[in-house]
Motif scaffolding. Structure first.
Motif, short mmCIF file in Angstrom:
data_model
loop_
_atom_site.label_atom_id
_atom_site.label_comp_id
_atom_site.label_asym_id
_atom_site.label_seq_id
_atom_site.Cartn_x
_atom_site.Cartn_y
_atom_site.Cartn_z
N ALA A 199 0.83 -1.20 0.00
CA ALA A 199 0.00 0.00 0.00
C ALA A 199 0.87 1.25 0.00
CB ALA A 199 -0.93 -0.02 1.22
N ASP A 200 1.91 1.26 0.82
CA ASP A 200 2.80 2.42 0.88
C ASP A 200 3.48 2.67 -0.45
OD1 ASP A 200 2.13 2.74 3.52
OD2 ASP A 200 3.96 1.82 4.32
N MET A 201 3.94 1.60 -1.10
CA MET A 201 4.68 1.74 -2.34
C MET A 201 3.78 2.22 -3.49
SD MET A 201 7.84 1.11 -1.65
CE MET A 201 8.43 1.18 -3.33
N LEU A 202 2.50 1.88 -3.45
CA LEU A 202 1.62 2.17 -4.57
C LEU A 202 0.63 3.29 -4.29
CD1 LEU A 202 0.84 -1.51 -5.65
CD2 LEU A 202 2.50 0.07 -6.67
N GLY A 203 0.66 3.84 -3.09
CA GLY A 203 -0.27 4.89 -2.76
C GLY A 203 -1.69 4.40 -2.66
N LEU A 204 -1.87 3.17 -2.18
CA LEU A 204 -3.19 2.59 -2.02
C LEU A 204 -3.52 2.49 -0.54
CD1 LEU A 204 -2.85 -0.39 -4.55
CD2 LEU A 204 -3.94 1.84 -4.97
N THR A 205 -4.77 2.20 -0.24
CA THR A 205 -5.14 1.91 1.14
C THR A 205 -4.87 0.42 1.41
OG1 THR A 205 -7.43 1.30 0.61
CG2 THR A 205 -6.96 3.64 1.02
N THR A 206 -4.71 0.10 2.68
CA THR A 206 -4.53 -1.31 3.01
C THR A 206 -5.79 -2.11 2.68
OG1 THR A 206 -5.14 -0.82 5.31
CG2 THR A 206 -2.79 -0.92 4.79
N ALA A 207 -6.95 -1.47 2.72
CA ALA A 207 -8.19 -2.16 2.35
C ALA A 207 -8.17 -2.57 0.88
CB ALA A 207 -9.40 -1.27 2.64
N GLU A 208 -7.66 -1.70 0.03
CA GLU A 208 -7.57 -2.03 -1.39
C GLU A 208 -6.62 -3.19 -1.63
OE1 GLU A 208 -8.27 2.03 -3.90
OE2 GLU A 208 -6.56 2.04 -2.53
N VAL A 209 -5.50 -3.19 -0.92
CA VAL A 209 -4.53 -4.29 -1.07
C VAL A 209 -5.11 -5.58 -0.52
CG1 VAL A 209 -2.24 -5.11 -0.42
CG2 VAL A 209 -2.58 -2.70 -1.02
N THR A 210 -5.76 -5.50 0.61
CA THR A 210 -6.34 -6.69 1.23
C THR A 210 -7.40 -7.31 0.33
OG1 THR A 210 -5.96 -5.78 3.44
CG2 THR A 210 -7.56 -7.57 3.26
N ALA A 211 -8.19 -6.50 -0.35
CA ALA A 211 -9.22 -7.01 -1.24
C ALA A 211 -8.62 -7.87 -2.34
CB ALA A 211 -10.01 -5.85 -1.85
N VAL A 212 -7.46 -7.49 -2.85
CA VAL A 212 -6.80 -8.26 -3.90
C VAL A 212 -6.13 -9.50 -3.31
CG1 VAL A 212 -4.97 -8.22 -5.64
CG2 VAL A 212 -6.47 -6.24 -5.35
N ALA A 213 -5.44 -9.34 -2.20
CA ALA A 213 -4.70 -10.45 -1.60
C ALA A 213 -5.63 -11.58 -1.16
CB ALA A 213 -3.87 -9.96 -0.42
N THR A 214 -6.85 -11.24 -0.77
CA THR A 214 -7.79 -12.26 -0.33
C THR A 214 -8.59 -12.86 -1.47
OG1 THR A 214 -9.44 -10.55 0.15
CG2 THR A 214 -8.02 -11.26 1.98
N PHE A 215 -8.51 -12.27 -2.65
CA PHE A 215 -9.27 -12.78 -3.80
C PHE A 215 -8.55 -13.92 -4.49
CE2 PHE A 215 -10.44 -12.77 -8.30
CZ PHE A 215 -11.81 -12.84 -8.21
N TYR A 216 -7.23 -13.81 -4.65
CA TYR A 216 -6.46 -14.78 -5.41
C TYR A 216 -5.88 -15.84 -4.48
CZ TYR A 216 -6.78 -11.49 -9.28
OH TYR A 216 -7.25 -10.67 -10.26
N THR A 217 -6.12 -17.11 -4.85
CA THR A 217 -5.69 -18.21 -3.97
C THR A 217 -4.19 -18.45 -3.99
OG1 THR A 217 -6.12 -19.82 -5.75
CG2 THR A 217 -7.92 -19.37 -4.21
N MET A 218 -3.47 -17.87 -4.94
CA MET A 218 -2.01 -18.06 -4.95
C MET A 218 -1.32 -17.28 -3.84
SD MET A 218 -1.13 -18.10 -9.03
CE MET A 218 0.58 -18.57 -8.84
N TYR A 219 -2.04 -16.36 -3.22
CA TYR A 219 -1.47 -15.62 -2.10
C TYR A 219 -1.89 -16.29 -0.79
CZ TYR A 219 -0.87 -12.15 -5.77
OH TYR A 219 -0.54 -11.52 -6.94
N ARG A 220 -0.91 -16.73 -0.02
CA ARG A 220 -1.20 -17.41 1.24
C ARG A 220 -1.39 -16.37 2.34
NH1 ARG A 220 -2.35 -21.61 -1.68
NH2 ARG A 220 -0.57 -22.47 -2.79
N ARG A 221 -2.39 -16.59 3.17
CA ARG A 221 -2.69 -15.63 4.22
C ARG A 221 -2.19 -16.08 5.59
NH1 ARG A 221 -6.54 -12.12 3.78
NH2 ARG A 221 -5.37 -11.20 5.50
#
Length: 290
Positions: free
Chosen positions: A71-93
C-alpha cells in the motif's frame, strides 16, 4: 431467539493495531525490488499482483506487514490491497509449507483418481485441506483445475507439474520432499522452494543453471488437437466394444472412414434406446386416462 456478537464472530474488544513495518534492512532491500517492478507499468497500481508475490517471497505468505508495504509503495489503502490479496488463492494468508502440494480434484482429474490421491495424502500426512505438516515442509490443498487435463490426474508442487499420478506415487513424492531427496517434475523447470517460486512469479529471473531451458514447451498430449487442425492425422483407431477391443487402422497411412456400425470410441457405441430397441418404444406405455 437473539444471537450474541460472539456467536456472529464479531469482536467488540480493542481494534487491531496497525501492522508493524519491516526492519530497516529488509525494507530497503524490498523497496529496491519494488521500484524495479513498478517501473514496468505505466500505471503503478498495476504492479500490485507482482508486489504481493514479492512480499510473499520474503516470509512465505502475505502478512499484514507485507500488505502495508504494498500500500505504501503504490499509494493505495490497506483495504484495497487486502481485497486483492484475499481474492487470489495463490497468495497465502497464513504460514505455510516449504512445498505447496496441490491436487487437482476437478471433474476429469477426479474421475481419473484425483479424489483418491487427495484422500491418500490427507491420511498419509495427517493434515486436511489447506493445512501444513508439523515439520513445516508440506501444505496440502485441493485445486479446482491445474489446466492439465491431458495428463490427469495431476499434482502440482510449487506450481510445477507432476503428471499421471497415483496414490502410491504421491506418497513417495511427499516422503521425498520431507526427507530432502531431489524431486524432479515430470515436465517444466526444476523444483524450488515456495519462497523462491514467489520471487520468480514477481517477475525476477530464475537464475538457476539450466532452469529456463528446462521449462520447454507443451508436451505431446497437449498438441494432439493442434496436429489434427493441421491435418496431421494418424490412421483412425476403431474400437469395437462388443468384439474384443481396439483394432489399429490401415498401415498404409490412409484414413479409415468408419461405417455407420463402427465407432471411434466405446463411449459412442449404440445403446438400446427407444429408437433402436423395439421392446422399449418411446412415449407413454398407456393411453392417457387409463
Amino acid at each position: 431467539m437473539t444471537t450474541s456478537s460472539s456467536d456472529r464472530g464479531v469482536g467488540l474488544g480493542m481494534p487491531e493495531l496497525p501492522a508493524p513495518a519491516y526492519p530497516d534492512d529488509v525494507r530497503t532491500r524490498l523497496e529496491e525490488d519494488a521500484r524495479e517492478i513498478i517501473a514496468r507499468y505505466p500505471d503503478s497500481r498495476s504492479a500490485l499482483l507482482p508486489l504481493l508475490h514479492l512480499v510473499q517471497s520474503e516470509e512465505g505468505h502475505v502478512t499484514r506487514t507485507g500488505m502495508r508495504f504494498c500500500a505504501d509503495m503504490l499509494g493505495l489503502t490497506t483495504a484495497e490491497v487486502t481485497a486483492v490479496a484475499t481474492f487470489y488463492t495463490m497468495y497465502r494468508r497464513k504460514p505455510s509449507g516449504e512445498y505447496q502440494v496441490g491436487v487437482c480434484t476437478n471433474t476429469l482429474c477426479a474421475v481419473m483418481g484425483g479424489d483418491a490421491i487427495f484422500e491418500e495424502l490427507q491420511e498419509h500426512l495427517g493434515v486436511g485441506n489447506g493445512e501444513t505438516t508439523d515439520d513445516g515442509k508440506i501444505t496440502l490443498e485441493h485445486i479446482e483445475c491445474n489446466a492439465a487435463c491431458d495428463y490427469a490426474p495431476v499434482v502440482m508442487v510449487n506450481w510445477e507439474f507432476f503428471d499421471n499420478q497415483t496414490p502410491q506415487s504421491v506418497r513417495r513424492l511427499v516422503d521425498d520432499l520431507r526427507t530432502g531427496r531431489t524431486v524432479s517434475p515430470t515436465r517444466g523447470a526444476p523444483l524450488c522452494t515456495f519462497k523462491e517460486t514467489s520471487r520468480i512469479l514477481a517477475g525476477f529471473p530464475d537464475e538457476r543453471d539450466g532452469a529456463v531451458e528446462a521449462s520447454g514447451s507443451a508436451g505431446p498430449p497437449s498438441l494432439v488437437g493442434l496436429r489434427l487442425a493441421r491435418g496431421e492425422t494418424a490412421p483412425a483407431r476403431v474400437v469395437h466394444p462388443r468384439d474384443g477391443g481396439p483394432h489399429e487402422g490401415p498401415r498404409d497411412g490412409t484414413v479409415h472412414e468408419p461405417s455407420p456400425t463402427e465407432h471411434l470410441s466405446s463411449h459412442d457405441a449404440p445403446q438400446d434406446t427407444s429408437a433402436s430397441d423395439p421392446a422399449h418404444p418411446a412415449g407413454p406405455t398407456a393411453e392417457e386416462g387409463e
